[in-house]
Design an enzyme around this catalytic site. Structure first.
Site, PDB file in Angstrom:
ATOM      1  N   ASP A  75      -3.129   4.755  -2.267  1.00 37.95           N
ATOM      2  CA  ASP A  75      -4.222   5.279  -1.448  1.00 37.95           C
ATOM      3  C   ASP A  75      -4.658   6.680  -1.909  1.00 37.95           C
ATOM      4  OD1 ASP A  75      -5.690   4.695   1.122  1.00 37.95           O
ATOM      5  OD2 ASP A  75      -4.793   6.605   1.690  1.00 37.95           O
ATOM      6  N   GLU A 101      -6.236   4.105  -6.065  1.00 36.36           N
ATOM      7  CA  GLU A 101      -7.553   4.232  -5.430  1.00 36.36           C
ATOM      8  C   GLU A 101      -8.064   5.652  -5.691  1.00 36.36           C
ATOM      9  OE1 GLU A 101      -9.812   3.963  -1.124  1.00 36.36           O
ATOM     10  OE2 GLU A 101      -8.018   5.152  -1.414  1.00 36.36           O
ATOM     11  N   HIS A 153     -11.422  -3.237   2.883  1.00 30.11           N
ATOM     12  CA  HIS A 153     -11.389  -2.917   4.320  1.00 30.11           C
ATOM     13  C   HIS A 153     -12.179  -1.664   4.671  1.00 30.11           C
ATOM     14  CE1 HIS A 153      -8.455  -0.381   2.457  1.00 30.11           C
ATOM     15  NE2 HIS A 153      -8.368   0.345   3.553  1.00 30.11           N
ATOM     16  N   ASP A 154     -12.693  -0.942   3.672  1.00 27.61           N
ATOM     17  CA  ASP A 154     -13.484   0.270   3.929  1.00 27.61           C
ATOM     18  C   ASP A 154     -14.971   0.064   3.665  1.00 27.61           C
ATOM     19  OD1 ASP A 154     -11.187   1.830   4.443  1.00 27.61           O
ATOM     20  OD2 ASP A 154     -10.986   2.402   2.327  1.00 27.61           O
ATOM     21  N   ASP A 211       0.855  -1.171   0.000  1.00 28.91           N
ATOM     22  CA  ASP A 211       0.000   0.000   0.000  1.00 28.91           C
ATOM     23  C   ASP A 211       0.900   1.233   0.000  1.00 28.91           C
ATOM     24  OD1 ASP A 211      -2.497   1.528   0.537  1.00 28.91           O
ATOM     25  OD2 ASP A 211      -3.206  -0.432   1.232  1.00 28.91           O
TER      26      ASP A 211
HETATM   27  O1  ISL Z   1     -14.577   5.152   3.820  1.00 30.11           O
HETATM   28  C1  ISL Z   1     -14.420   6.256   3.384  1.00 30.11           C
HETATM   29  C2  ISL Z   1     -14.771   7.498   4.096  1.00 30.11           C
HETATM   30  O2  ISL Z   1     -16.158   7.699   4.010  1.00 30.11           O
HETATM   31  C3  ISL Z   1     -13.796   6.416   2.116  1.00 30.11           C
HETATM   32  O3  ISL Z   1     -14.038   7.623   1.508  1.00 30.11           O
HETATM   33  C4  ISL Z   1     -12.316   6.249   2.350  1.00 30.11           C
HETATM   34  O4  ISL Z   1     -11.850   7.173   3.258  1.00 30.11           O
HETATM   35  C5  ISL Z   1     -11.645   6.421   1.048  1.00 30.11           C
HETATM   36  O5  ISL Z   1     -11.980   5.272   0.364  1.00 30.11           O
HETATM   37  C6  ISL Z   1     -10.152   6.503   1.204  1.00 30.11           C
HETATM   38  O6  ISL Z   1      -9.677   5.332   1.777  1.00 30.11           O
HETATM   39  C7  ISL Z   1      -8.325   5.182   1.939  1.00 30.11           C
HETATM   40  O7  ISL Z   1      -7.701   6.278   2.578  1.00 30.11           O
HETATM   41  C8  ISL Z   1      -8.068   6.529   3.937  1.00 30.11           C
HETATM   42  C9  ISL Z   1      -8.084   5.279   4.802  1.00 30.11           C
HETATM   43  O8  ISL Z   1      -8.743   5.548   5.994  1.00 30.11           O
HETATM   44  C10 ISL Z   1      -8.756   4.124   4.106  1.00 30.11           C
HETATM   45  O9  ISL Z   1      -8.677   2.957   4.891  1.00 30.11           O
HETATM   46  C11 ISL Z   1      -8.076   3.945   2.782  1.00 30.11           C
HETATM   47  O10 ISL Z   1      -8.530   2.822   2.084  1.00 30.11           O
HETATM   48  C12 ISL Z   1      -7.068   7.511   4.451  1.00 30.11           C
HETATM   49  O11 ISL Z   1      -5.777   7.022   4.245  1.00 30.11           O
END
Ligand code: ISL
Length: 567
Positions: A199, A258, A331-332, A103
């Site tokens: 990310d 992403e 994971h989100d 990542d």
């Molecule tokens: O779950 C969300 C917030 O509502 C998404 O918008 C998420 O924050 C977005 O997908 C970005 O995610 C990534 O960056 C974040 C981290 O918390 C997430 O786990 C990661 O996948 C910040 O680094």
């Protein structure tokens, strides 16, 4: 064993498995998953047959956002192990024919990263310009509730953090920032890793002057997202990164950006191989469809035809140029079977398998999120103490301060909290689901007695074995990995159907998204009489379609036929 002698687009026939290490497997009994736990379970990935392991962050981190807040890009957090463990994981994975993608979290660092520590130390520090400092903040809200600016005592100025206050945003227009990131990426590639999942990489270009955002009813803060998402310079930064990091790299690699909010037109540019930016992007349209006007935790109803229309549009729009990544969850996101399938015990396995059938026979690179291959579900959270995720916790606190009782928040949290995806992988039906010998950092889901790897791996008819069959099909069948896609019966309320074709081979994918049996429109089956069912959720599904034209509830089948067929 790995071969390096592959075309640049090798990832077109690959399947990626995402490991969220904190919740994968704990080897030392401290209740938190670790690298040795991943090493110990590599046989699970090998049995599934995946080509790539994407490892969510294991870098040194205060763990404010479970490792997405990094304080040393070249160190491993002791919570997860050591650099030697990481090297061993890469070596062992390679030995099993699995590449490893790290990542890359570079929209922001941790506030404990030495770069930020220096930056905040004085207004004239050399690294002051690496972060956004302002005497007066603009009106932006953070994605994790509250303002996106934090006042720093030392210099009396505010710094920008789109995510938590422990995740200050880096200034990408500063060349030294970009050079430092490129150097770090080359260091990991030299160590043997095979690429990066980047990310929120489409948020790295901030608008000049950081103008205020629009204020919406019910939200005290201005909307930052429309102003920071996918600005033009993101293309320049990614192209420069390609040239600086990957252009001369002599082994196969994979990059995936992403990109919340990315449109298909933008995605085509990002993934056009001729532009040399990234191999594929994670788009968010299909996981935002069930978001209500009140935001992330406001759940709106979603029908299969809406979901299908969206994903099939991406299939069509990226058919000639560009490439899709395919995912139901990560994971989100909530667990796929609870969100897009039917997690009632009667239908859970069938619908988990059917979701897999659709995703894994589309054109693109599929991603499997840990536990998805077992049909793991959302979790029946019931109290504020059940949550661990900073996003959920901040939201609960913010809403409670506004006077909203927790009971009113619970349905949204139960459906959408990121903690749904973060409970431990269910390895066994025994104590703590075989995840740890200690006390897990977040409780295991109560249904681990029924849903676990032990009862599925090697067991005919299991969700796991269905995933294994689909992954094998992608490797063997070029109509899956390289074929064209034809959406079919797009007005059917319950049947998701499409054709695939490559040279003389045709596939027909039929999937039911309903508890009731679905009658397949006869015109879809015309000419498929002698076809072979290459993968099906059950023998009944295959026989039902081929003999009677009926697909049982929540089942699916992939038919194959050689030669010219009507479709
Ligand atoms: O779950 C969300 C917030 O509502 C998404 O918008 C998420 O924050 C977005 O997908 C970005 O995610 C990534 O960056 C974040 C981290 O918390 C997430 O786990 C990661 O996948 C910040 O680094």
């Amino acid at each position: 064993m790995l071969t390096d002698d592959l075309p640049r687009d090798w990832f077109r026939s690959a399947v990626v498995y995402q490991v969220y290490p904190r919740s994968f497997a704990d080897s030392d009994g401290d209740g938190v998953g670790d690298l040795r736990g991943v090493i110990d379970h590599l046989d699970h990935l090998a049995a599934l047959g995946v080509d790539v392991l994407w490892l969510s962050p294991v870098y040194t981190s205060p763990q404010d956002d479970n490792g997405y807040d990094i304080s040393d890009y070249r160190g491993i957090d002791p919570l997860f192990g050591t650099l030697e463990d990481l090297d061993e994981l890469v070596g062992r994975a390679h030995g099993l024919g699995i590449r490893l993608v790290m990542d890359l979290v570079v929209n922001h660092t941790s506030d404990e990263h030495p770069w930020f520590v220096e930056s905040r130390s004085s207004r004239d520090n050399d690294r002051r310009g690496w972060y956004f400092w302002r005497a007066e903040p603009n009106n932006w809200g953070s994605f994790f509730s509250g303002p996106a600016w934090e006042r720093d005592e030392r210099t009396g100025e505010y710094y920008l953090h789109l995510f938590s206050r422990k995740q200050p945003d880096l200034v990408w227009s500063e060349p030294a920032v970009r050079e430092a990131v490129h150097e770090m990426m080359r260091w990991w590639l030299d160590r043997g890793v095979d690429g990066f999942r980047m990310d929120v990489i489409n948020l790295i270009d901030k608008p000049d002057g950081l103008p205020d955002g629009e204020v919406k009813v019910g939200d005290p803060w201005g909307q930052a997202f429309p102003l920071v998402a996918t600005r033009p310079r993101v293309h320049d930064y990614l192209h420069e990164m390609y040239e600086q990091v990957f252009a001369d790299h002599d082994r196969p690699f994979l990059t995936v950006g992403e990109m919340p909010g990315v449109t298909v037109e933008q995605a085509r540019l990002f993934t056009d191989p001729a532009r040399r930016e990234v191999d594929m992007v994670f788009q968010f349209e299909h996981v935002d469809l069930d978001k209500g006007p009140g935001g992330k935790f406001d759940v709106a109803p979603l029908t299969m035809p809406e979901l299908r229309a969206n994903l099939m549009r991406w299939q069509v729009e990226l058919a000639e140029v560009g490439w899709n990544s395919l995912y139901w969850d990560n994971h989100d996101q909530p667990r796929a079977v609870s969100r897009f399938g039917d997690d009632d015990p009667v239908w859970r396995e069938r619908s988990a398998k059917t979701l897999a059938t659709v995703l894994h026979t589309l054109r693109g690179t599929p991603y499997v999120y840990q536990g998805e291959e077992l049909g793991m579900t959302n979790v029946p959270f019931s109290a504020p103490e059940d949550f661990r995720d900073i996003e959920s916790l901040n939201y609960i606190e913010e809403q409670q301060e506004l006077g909203v009782p927790f009971e009113e928040l619970l349905p949204g949290l139960r459906f959408r909290s990121r903690d749904n995806a973060r409970t431990p992988v269910q390895w066994t039906g025994g104590e703590q689901a075989g995840f740890t010998t200690g006390e897990p950092w977040i409780p295991v889901a109560p249904n681990h007695e029924e849903i676990n790897a032990e009862s599925q791996v090697g067991v005919e008819g299991s969700v796991f074995e269905h995933y294994r069959a689909l992954i094998a099909l992608r490797h063997e069948e070029r109509a899956v990995s390289h074929g064209s896609v034809t959406p079919l019966a797009m007005d059917h309320p319950d049947l998701w159907a499409f054709g695939r074709q490559h040279e003389g081979t045709r596939l027909l994918v039929l999937a039911s998204f309903s508890r009731e049996p679905v009658e397949v429109p006869p015109e879809l089956l015309a000419g498929w009489e002698g076809a072979e069912a290459v993968v099906a959720t059950s023998g009944d599904a295959a026989a039902g379609v081929l003999s009677r034209g009926v697909l049982p509830g929540w089942e699916s089948v992939v038919l194959r036929s050689s030669g010219t067929l009507a479709g």
